[in-house]
Design a protein around this motif. Structure first.
Motif, mmCIF file in Angstrom:
data_model
loop_
_atom_site.group_PDB
_atom_site.id
_atom_site.type_symbol
_atom_site.label_atom_id
_atom_site.label_comp_id
_atom_site.label_asym_id
_atom_site.label_seq_id
_atom_site.Cartn_x
_atom_site.Cartn_y
_atom_site.Cartn_z
ATOM 1 N N ARG A 33 0.828 -1.217 0.000
ATOM 2 C CA ARG A 33 0.000 0.000 0.000
ATOM 3 C C ARG A 33 0.860 1.264 0.000
ATOM 4 N NH1 ARG A 33 -5.255 -1.402 1.163
ATOM 5 N NH2 ARG A 33 -5.514 -3.384 2.224
ATOM 6 N N ARG A 34 2.024 1.219 0.636
ATOM 7 C CA ARG A 34 2.905 2.394 0.753
ATOM 8 C C ARG A 34 3.861 2.546 -0.443
ATOM 9 N NH1 ARG A 34 4.368 0.194 5.596
ATOM 10 N NH2 ARG A 34 6.512 0.284 4.859
ATOM 11 N N LEU A 35 3.974 1.550 -1.285
ATOM 12 C CA LEU A 35 4.927 1.547 -2.391
ATOM 13 C C LEU A 35 4.731 2.760 -3.293
ATOM 14 C CD1 LEU A 35 7.103 -0.461 -3.457
ATOM 15 C CD2 LEU A 35 5.361 -1.261 -5.038
ATOM 16 N N THR A 36 5.828 3.395 -3.674
ATOM 17 C CA THR A 36 5.780 4.545 -4.585
ATOM 18 C C THR A 36 6.674 4.262 -5.787
ATOM 19 O OG1 THR A 36 7.686 5.702 -3.647
ATOM 20 C CG2 THR A 36 5.530 6.113 -2.603
ATOM 21 N N LEU A 37 6.571 5.108 -6.790
ATOM 22 C CA LEU A 37 7.446 4.965 -7.958
ATOM 23 C C LEU A 37 8.907 5.193 -7.588
ATOM 24 C CD1 LEU A 37 5.435 6.529 -10.904
ATOM 25 C CD2 LEU A 37 6.204 4.170 -10.667
ATOM 26 N N ARG A 38 9.149 5.932 -6.516
ATOM 27 C CA ARG A 38 10.531 6.117 -6.066
ATOM 28 C C ARG A 38 11.166 4.760 -5.758
ATOM 29 N NH1 ARG A 38 10.165 10.235 -2.504
ATOM 30 N NH2 ARG A 38 10.971 11.612 -4.089
ATOM 31 N N ASP A 39 10.355 3.806 -5.301
ATOM 32 C CA ASP A 39 10.836 2.462 -4.974
ATOM 33 C C ASP A 39 11.032 1.598 -6.220
ATOM 34 O OD1 ASP A 39 10.505 2.978 -2.138
ATOM 35 O OD2 ASP A 39 8.345 2.716 -2.470
ATOM 36 N N LEU A 40 10.620 2.099 -7.378
ATOM 37 C CA LEU A 40 10.599 1.304 -8.610
ATOM 38 C C LEU A 40 11.297 2.011 -9.768
ATOM 39 C CD1 LEU A 40 6.820 0.397 -8.322
ATOM 40 C CD2 LEU A 40 8.736 -1.111 -7.788
ATOM 41 N N VAL A 59 4.239 9.567 -4.592
ATOM 42 C CA VAL A 59 2.817 9.240 -4.466
ATOM 43 C C VAL A 59 2.670 7.715 -4.381
ATOM 44 C CG1 VAL A 59 0.600 9.262 -5.698
ATOM 45 C CG2 VAL A 59 2.055 11.291 -5.704
ATOM 46 N N PRO A 60 1.903 7.204 -3.408
ATOM 47 C CA PRO A 60 1.692 5.747 -3.373
ATOM 48 C C PRO A 60 1.165 5.242 -4.714
ATOM 49 C CG PRO A 60 0.894 6.732 -1.356
ATOM 50 C CD PRO A 60 1.247 7.878 -2.294
ATOM 51 N N LEU A 61 1.718 4.141 -5.145
ATOM 52 C CA LEU A 61 1.386 3.557 -6.435
ATOM 53 C C LEU A 61 -0.124 3.335 -6.584
ATOM 54 C CD1 LEU A 61 3.128 2.694 -8.827
ATOM 55 C CD2 LEU A 61 3.121 0.388 -7.901
ATOM 56 N N LEU A 62 -0.760 2.852 -5.530
ATOM 57 C CA LEU A 62 -2.203 2.595 -5.607
ATOM 58 C C LEU A 62 -2.988 3.882 -5.835
ATOM 59 C CD1 LEU A 62 -2.537 -0.103 -2.815
ATOM 60 C CD2 LEU A 62 -2.464 -0.435 -5.288
ATOM 61 N N ASP A 63 -2.555 4.976 -5.222
ATOM 62 C CA ASP A 63 -3.210 6.271 -5.465
ATOM 63 C C ASP A 63 -3.014 6.702 -6.919
ATOM 64 O OD1 ASP A 63 -3.872 6.256 -2.792
ATOM 65 O OD2 ASP A 63 -2.399 7.786 -2.219
ATOM 66 N N GLY A 64 -1.802 6.486 -7.439
ATOM 67 C CA GLY A 64 -1.523 6.830 -8.828
ATOM 68 C C GLY A 64 -2.389 6.044 -9.800
ATOM 69 N N PHE A 65 -2.559 4.748 -9.521
ATOM 70 C CA PHE A 65 -3.439 3.936 -10.359
ATOM 71 C C PHE A 65 -4.849 4.533 -10.378
ATOM 72 C CE2 PHE A 65 -0.809 -0.115 -9.592
ATOM 73 C CZ PHE A 65 -0.282 -0.102 -10.868
ATOM 74 N N GLN A 66 -5.342 4.902 -9.219
ATOM 75 C CA GLN A 66 -6.713 5.415 -9.140
ATOM 76 C C GLN A 66 -6.838 6.770 -9.828
ATOM 77 O OE1 GLN A 66 -8.500 4.887 -5.232
ATOM 78 N NE2 GLN A 66 -7.405 2.959 -5.009
ATOM 79 N N ARG A 67 -5.807 7.588 -9.777
ATOM 80 C CA ARG A 67 -5.845 8.869 -10.499
ATOM 81 C C ARG A 67 -5.848 8.651 -12.009
ATOM 82 N NH1 ARG A 67 -3.368 11.454 -6.057
ATOM 83 N NH2 ARG A 67 -1.223 10.930 -6.528
ATOM 84 N N ARG A 68 -5.345 7.525 -12.463
ATOM 85 C CA ARG A 68 -5.297 7.228 -13.901
ATOM 86 C C ARG A 68 -6.532 6.476 -14.389
ATOM 87 N NH1 ARG A 68 -1.045 8.676 -16.438
ATOM 88 N NH2 ARG A 68 0.957 8.946 -15.454
ATOM 89 N N GLY A 69 -7.535 6.313 -13.544
ATOM 90 C CA GLY A 69 -8.770 5.701 -13.995
ATOM 91 C C GLY A 69 -9.053 4.317 -13.447
#
Length: 181
Positions: A33-40, A59-69
């Motif tokens: 849940r806490r994973l960000t693109l900085r980690d990837l 930004v947490p990856l899961l939040d980014g996914f949701q912002r993208r639809g």
């Protein structure tokens, strides 16, 4: 039955990856849940090659996914499921805004439905963390276009998922060892 089966039991394409982690399931899911693109960093590079603008690295990856639809379709203690409807083979503006309750019955021709989960399972003192992606197209034309697209992006998609698994493992082990010390 896993939660993902409630949302996309049938599919045209499936990709599954997993990793064993020496950490409790709660710590692993928390790390996911806490994973960000900085980690990837490798995933950020592949996203840039695809021509997409990446979310901010913090930004947490899961939040980014949701912002993208993507939408959160379901969540349990051991699994969360995201879904998206779109024409993924289009380079831009390829996601159709949808609400979770529209996902399962959606069948408009020319589209694909994608669902992805993150799941933790305790096995013999370890946790198996997995991600599964499924895609179902709504008609033959969409299926042909998606399969041609998938031939091209599947290798990079697998690299991104393995990168994600490694990052979750590293974060889980770090958080577990820091609470032990």
């Amino acid at each position: 039955m896993i939660l993902l089966d409630r949302f996309l039991p049938r599919y045209d394409v499936r990709e599954f990856h997993s990793i064993a982690i020496d950490a409790p399931p709660e710590a692993v899911m928390d790390a996911a849940r806490r994973l960000t693109l900085r980690d990837l960093p490798l995933s950020r590079l592949l996203i840039a090659i695809r021509g997409l603008r990446a979310e901010r690295a913090d930004v947490p990856l899961l939040d980014g996914f949701q912002r993208r639809g993507f939408m959160l379709l379901g969540e349990a203690r051991d699994e969360l499921v995201l879904g998206v409807v779109g024409r993924f083979w289009h380079p831009r503006d390829n996601v159709r805004p949808s609400r979770p309750e529209e996902f399962v019955p959606f069948a408009e021709p020319g589209f694909a439905k994608g669902a992805m989960n993150f799941r933790v399972v305790a096995e013999g003192g370890r946790t198996v963390f997995s991600t599964e992606t499924r895609v179902l197209t709504t008609d033959g034309g969409a299926r042909r276009r998606f399969r041609a697209y998938w031939l091209f992006v599947r290798p990079g998609s697998g690299v991104i998922r393995r990168d994600l698994l490694r990052a979750v493992k590293a974060a889980s082990v770090r958080s577990t060892s820091s609470t032990v010390e």
